[in-house]
Design an enzyme around this catalytic site. Structure first.
Site, PDB file in Angstrom:
ATOM      1  N   ARG A 226      -6.489   6.988  -6.611  1.00  0.00           N
ATOM      2  CA  ARG A 226      -7.318   6.250  -5.653  1.00  0.00           C
ATOM      3  C   ARG A 226      -8.338   5.336  -6.336  1.00  0.00           C
ATOM      4  O   ARG A 226      -8.932   4.469  -5.708  1.00  0.00           O
ATOM      5  CB  ARG A 226      -8.070   7.242  -4.753  1.00  0.00           C
ATOM      6  CG  ARG A 226      -7.183   8.127  -3.931  1.00  0.00           C
ATOM      7  CD  ARG A 226      -8.013   9.056  -3.094  1.00  0.00           C
ATOM      8  NE  ARG A 226      -8.838   8.291  -2.190  1.00  0.00           N
ATOM      9  CZ  ARG A 226      -8.460   7.873  -0.988  1.00  0.00           C
ATOM     10  NH1 ARG A 226      -7.264   8.169  -0.545  1.00  0.00           N
ATOM     11  NH2 ARG A 226      -9.282   7.189  -0.233  1.00  0.00           N
TER      12      ARG A 226
ATOM     13  N   TRP B 280     -13.312   3.411  -7.959  1.00  0.00           N
ATOM     14  CA  TRP B 280     -12.687   2.074  -7.943  1.00  0.00           C
ATOM     15  C   TRP B 280     -13.824   1.140  -7.559  1.00  0.00           C
ATOM     16  O   TRP B 280     -14.265   1.127  -6.420  1.00  0.00           O
ATOM     17  CB  TRP B 280     -11.564   2.061  -6.911  1.00  0.00           C
ATOM     18  CG  TRP B 280     -10.774   0.784  -6.875  1.00  0.00           C
ATOM     19  CD1 TRP B 280      -9.705   0.468  -7.662  1.00  0.00           C
ATOM     20  CD2 TRP B 280     -10.968  -0.334  -5.996  1.00  0.00           C
ATOM     21  NE1 TRP B 280      -9.245  -0.779  -7.318  1.00  0.00           N
ATOM     22  CE2 TRP B 280      -9.985  -1.296  -6.310  1.00  0.00           C
ATOM     23  CE3 TRP B 280     -11.871  -0.613  -4.974  1.00  0.00           C
ATOM     24  CZ2 TRP B 280      -9.886  -2.507  -5.643  1.00  0.00           C
ATOM     25  CZ3 TRP B 280     -11.769  -1.823  -4.310  1.00  0.00           C
ATOM     26  CH2 TRP B 280     -10.782  -2.758  -4.649  1.00  0.00           C
TER      27      TRP B 280
ATOM     28  N   GLY C 153     -16.282   3.971  -0.043  1.00  0.00           N
ATOM     29  CA  GLY C 153     -16.506   3.022   1.052  1.00  0.00           C
ATOM     30  C   GLY C 153     -17.485   1.959   0.613  1.00  0.00           C
ATOM     31  O   GLY C 153     -17.749   1.786  -0.586  1.00  0.00           O
TER      32      GLY C 153
ATOM     33  N   LYS D 165       6.539  -5.843  -6.049  1.00  0.00           N
ATOM     34  CA  LYS D 165       6.591  -4.701  -6.967  1.00  0.00           C
ATOM     35  C   LYS D 165       6.457  -5.181  -8.405  1.00  0.00           C
ATOM     36  O   LYS D 165       5.703  -4.621  -9.189  1.00  0.00           O
ATOM     37  CB  LYS D 165       7.923  -3.993  -6.749  1.00  0.00           C
ATOM     38  CG  LYS D 165       7.906  -2.514  -6.869  1.00  0.00           C
ATOM     39  CD  LYS D 165       7.590  -1.758  -5.610  1.00  0.00           C
ATOM     40  CE  LYS D 165       6.285  -2.127  -4.985  1.00  0.00           C
ATOM     41  NZ  LYS D 165       6.078  -1.540  -3.691  1.00  0.00           N
TER      42      LYS D 165
ATOM     43  N   GLU E   1       2.861  -6.577  -9.205  1.00  0.00           N
ATOM     44  CA  GLU E   1       1.764  -5.600  -9.148  1.00  0.00           C
ATOM     45  C   GLU E   1       1.721  -4.666 -10.345  1.00  0.00           C
ATOM     46  O   GLU E   1       0.644  -4.284 -10.783  1.00  0.00           O
ATOM     47  CB  GLU E   1       1.800  -4.860  -7.790  1.00  0.00           C
ATOM     48  CG  GLU E   1       2.223  -3.432  -7.783  1.00  0.00           C
ATOM     49  CD  GLU E   1       2.149  -2.756  -6.420  1.00  0.00           C
ATOM     50  OE1 GLU E   1       3.216  -2.573  -5.821  1.00  0.00           O
ATOM     51  OE2 GLU E   1       1.056  -2.367  -5.983  1.00  0.00           O
TER      52      GLU E   1
ATOM     53  N   HIS F 296      12.818 -27.324  -1.367  1.00  0.00           N
ATOM     54  CA  HIS F 296      11.648 -27.932  -0.714  1.00  0.00           C
ATOM     55  C   HIS F 296      10.384 -27.805  -1.569  1.00  0.00           C
ATOM     56  O   HIS F 296       9.285 -27.969  -1.056  1.00  0.00           O
ATOM     57  CB  HIS F 296      11.433 -27.303   0.672  1.00  0.00           C
ATOM     58  CG  HIS F 296      12.586 -27.556   1.598  1.00  0.00           C
ATOM     59  ND1 HIS F 296      12.902 -28.798   2.080  1.00  0.00           N
ATOM     60  CD2 HIS F 296      13.538 -26.715   2.083  1.00  0.00           C
ATOM     61  CE1 HIS F 296      13.988 -28.722   2.840  1.00  0.00           C
ATOM     62  NE2 HIS F 296      14.389 -27.472   2.855  1.00  0.00           N
TER      63      HIS F 296
ATOM     64  N   LYS G  17      -4.467   3.016  -4.500  1.00  0.00           N
ATOM     65  CA  LYS G  17      -3.402   3.460  -3.604  1.00  0.00           C
ATOM     66  C   LYS G  17      -3.758   3.248  -2.146  1.00  0.00           C
ATOM     67  O   LYS G  17      -2.945   2.814  -1.351  1.00  0.00           O
ATOM     68  CB  LYS G  17      -3.123   4.940  -3.873  1.00  0.00           C
ATOM     69  CG  LYS G  17      -2.004   5.526  -3.016  1.00  0.00           C
ATOM     70  CD  LYS G  17      -0.682   4.993  -3.479  1.00  0.00           C
ATOM     71  CE  LYS G  17       0.489   5.486  -2.661  1.00  0.00           C
ATOM     72  NZ  LYS G  17       1.639   4.564  -2.810  1.00  0.00           N
TER      73      LYS G  17
HETATM   74  O1  M6R Z   1      -1.066   2.549   2.983  1.00  0.00           O
HETATM   75  P1  M6R Z   1      -0.522   1.245   3.445  1.00  0.00           P
HETATM   76  O2  M6R Z   1       0.956   1.249   3.635  1.00  0.00           O
HETATM   77  O3  M6R Z   1      -1.217   0.706   4.656  1.00  0.00           O
HETATM   78  O4  M6R Z   1      -0.830   0.238   2.250  1.00  0.00           O
HETATM   79  C1  M6R Z   1      -0.597  -1.133   2.367  1.00  0.00           C
HETATM   80  C2  M6R Z   1      -0.587  -1.804   1.014  1.00  0.00           C
HETATM   81  O5  M6R Z   1      -1.839  -1.703   0.400  1.00  0.00           O
HETATM   82  C3  M6R Z   1       0.474  -1.198   0.095  1.00  0.00           C
HETATM   83  O6  M6R Z   1       1.741  -1.229   0.687  1.00  0.00           O
HETATM   84  C4  M6R Z   1       0.537  -1.957  -1.243  1.00  0.00           C
HETATM   85  O7  M6R Z   1       0.991  -3.257  -1.038  1.00  0.00           O
HETATM   86  C5  M6R Z   1       1.455  -1.196  -2.200  1.00  0.00           C
HETATM   87  N1  M6R Z   1       0.674  -0.519  -3.168  1.00  0.00           N
HETATM   88  C6  M6R Z   1       2.423  -2.058  -2.919  1.00  0.00           C
HETATM   89  O8  M6R Z   1       3.235  -1.298  -3.752  1.00  0.00           O
END
Ligand code: M6R
Length: 580
Positions: A27, A74, A101, A459, A462, A478, A575
């Site tokens: 996280r 984070w 938060g 993927k 990232e 285009h 995450k």
């Molecule tokens: O928990 P969520 O599915 O709402 O998360 C959405 C995105 O943050 C998440 O899918 C993100 O794009 C992934 N880590 C990509 O692998």
């Protein structure tokens, strides 16, 4: 986006918290800390770095005491450094807090506290909370009422756990950030998610919006933050095992989770979607909203619905939804979110709800925030996903999307399609070596392959930090074609469906400009035109997305590893994205 865990009971808190915070490291992973109420008072140890590094350097587990809190950060306010790491304490050091938060009014609150003589030692928005509680206590309140009064002054989002010297209690509260209470025997826990507590309990109460809990070894009491009234809660029992959140011999969680897909997709396909189907058939308009990978599942819903059912629906990026969508009482908003906690998705739903729309949530996390605003919930049943990159939850989302759209169809072939794609691992590893040094990679596809191309590009970028973009094949000419020069890799998703000849044309366009085509195909014509070819099994064209997405996940994984990156923890990401 940080990880929080608190413990109160009869065991050595530092050992329990250390294990728990390791589970939550996905996280947030820029700094870590722990506070334990020891015989000498509250002791705080923290620093910049990974959980294991900081825990070893600071000797977390040498702290004695049976109540404490821990945090993995984070950064949102203030760079990652020792001072900004949590826990934060008040001026006296008798109150320690951890926070996830964003406290939006922290400057205003901080200025008022500074005027009263409070001294801050970090640049964070979070620290002020410890001082606020200190201040309320000075005015004669006990810790509980000081906690409540301080929370009611905060604007923004919070999951907070507080420890006060000499009290065998943890005070916990939430607003727009997840916090789950774990119920043990003679001990209790609070954490950002259940995985951190699975080793100790399977009975949980997710805190609701604007609720708080007071945890003691013998029990937990729940209160509304608005009026301080006690609340009755019914715990839920969750069947996940701790092993489900462990790496199980794989080098990374991501690889394990890619492999998990062949098992968990069964569970997703077995999910009962009848109530959700009834909602879908009753609604005049359907909007699907989500972020990132989940948005690609939303796009698949849209593409499949319009291609096979002739029913048009809108897929809207959640952070854009309030600005461009016009839902009303006849709209069904389908929200897709693995975590069920994504702030952008939650805001879109708040907006839709205000306009009277009905909400159907697709999520993997029981009791998550999204489930509380939804009229109907479908669980993905993919087991805990730890790696930041979503993999198995994406195929589960797809499985559920197919079930929702085509309730009568037999999809029992899907697990085998996934298992067959996993067999490509060795050849994909070789392809990863070919592209690991490249600067840009393009993904192209047509029709149902477009959302999968987008997912492949997301993927790859990232976790490998290589610039990657996806386009419908027809769009190349285009604009993007000007970027195709000698050796630029283009990953062409060209299965044998109604778009295959158009894709053949696109592949030729790329080759003519010197591009290096890696195609996913099941035809010799495409294979002949490609530099490298990944052969797909011959399946019903409707199911090609399942066959294509797994090789793309493996490719991203191996490129990441080949570049020396930890795919489970890409830089700057987390995450569960609980800030807007
Ligand atoms: O928990 P969520 O599915 O709402 O998360 C959405 C995105 O943050 C998440 O899918 C993100 O794009 C992934 N880590 C990509 O692998």
């Amino acid at each position: 986006m940080c990880g929080i865990i608190g413990y109160v009971g009869g065991r050595k808190a530092s050992e329990i918290l250390y294990k728990g915070i390791r589970t939550l490291e996905y996280r947030g992973y820029d700094s870590v800390g722990m506070a334990i109420d020891t015989q000498k008072g509250i002791e705080v140890r923290k620093d910049k770095g990974s959980v294991d590094e900081v825990a070893a350097a600071m000797q977390f587990t040498s702290m004695d005491g049976s109540v404490g809190v821990s945090h993995s950060r984070w950064a949102t306010h203030g760079v990652p450094c020792k001072e900004n790491a949590h826990p934060h304490t008040d001026c006296t050091g008798k109150i320690a807090i951890v926070h996830n938060g964003v406290i939006e009014n922290y400057q205003e609150l901080g200025e008022a506290l500074a005027k009263k003589g409070h001294k801050f030692s970090s640049e964070t928005d979070s620290e002020i909370f410890a001082h606020m509680v200190e201040d309320e206590k000075k005015q004669g309140k006990d810790t509980f009422h000081a906690f409540l009064a301080s929370l009611n002054k905060l604007k923004g989002s919070f999951a907070i756990a507080l420890l006060a010297e000499g009290e065998r209690r943890i005070y916990a509260a939430r607003k727009n950030s997840p916090l789950v209470i774990g119920l043990g025997k003679g001990e209790n826990f609070a954490a950002s998610d259940m995985t951190a507590m699975l080793e100790h309990t399977k009975d949980f109460v997710p805190l609701g919006e604007m609720e708080c809990a007071v945890l003691e070894p013998g029990g937990v009491k729940f209160y509304s933050l608005l009026d301080g009234k006690e609340l009755k809660k019914t715990p839920m029992h969750v069947d996940w095992s701790p092993e489900m959140a462990e790496k199980g011999g794989y080098a990374h969680f991501m690889l394990k989770e890619i492999y998990d897909q062949k098992h968990f997709v069964y569970e997703s396909l077995a999910t009962d979607v009848s109530a959700a189907n009834a909602l879908i058939s009753k609604s005049r308009d359907i909007h699907i909203t989500a972020c990132g990978t989940s948005y690609h599942a939303a796009l698949m819903f849209k593409y499949l619905s319009s291609k096979y059912l002739g029913k048009t629906c809108d897929a809207v990026i959640a952070s854009e939804y309030p600005f461009i969508a016009s839902p009303d009482k006849d709209t069904l908003v389908i929200a897709i979110s693995q975590s069920g906690e994504t702030a952008d998705t939650m805001k879109a739903l708040e907006f839709a709800k205000e306009k009277g729309a009905k909400i159907l949530a697709l999520t993997n996390v029981v009791g998550s925030s999204i489930t509380r605003v939804a009229d109907e919930v479908v669980y993905l049943n993919s087991g805990p996903e730890v790696s930041v990159a979503a993999t198995k939850t994406f195929t589960s989302q797809l499985a559920v999307v197919y079930k929702l759209l085509f309730p009568g169809n037999d999809f029992s072939e899907i697990p085998k399609i996934i298992a067959d794609s996993l067999q490509k691992e060795v050849e994909i590893k070789k392809i990863a070596e070919m592209i690991k040094g490249k600067q840009d990679v393009f993904f192209i596809g047509r029709g149902l392959s477009v959302p999968i191309a987008m997912e492949g590009a997301l993927k790859l970028k990232e976790i490998s930090y290589i610039h990657a973009e996806a386009y419908p094949g027809g769009e190349l000419k285009h604009g993007p074609l000007s970027l195709i020069t000698e050796g630029v890799p283009v990953i062409a998703l060209a299965p044998s469906d109604d778009s295959v000849y158009k894709m053949l044309g696109n592949i030729r366009e790329v080759r003519a400009r010197g591009g290096f085509v890696i195609s996913l195909n099941n035809s010799s014509e495409i294979e002949k035109e490609s530099n490298v070819s990944i052969k797909l099994s011959s399946v019903d064209p409707m199911l090609h997305p399942f066959a294509m997405v797994v090789p793309l996940q493996l490719l991203a994984y191996y490129v990441s590893v080949a570049r020396g990156i930890n795919p489970d923890r890409p830089r700057n990401l987390a995450k569960s994205v609980t800030v807007e």
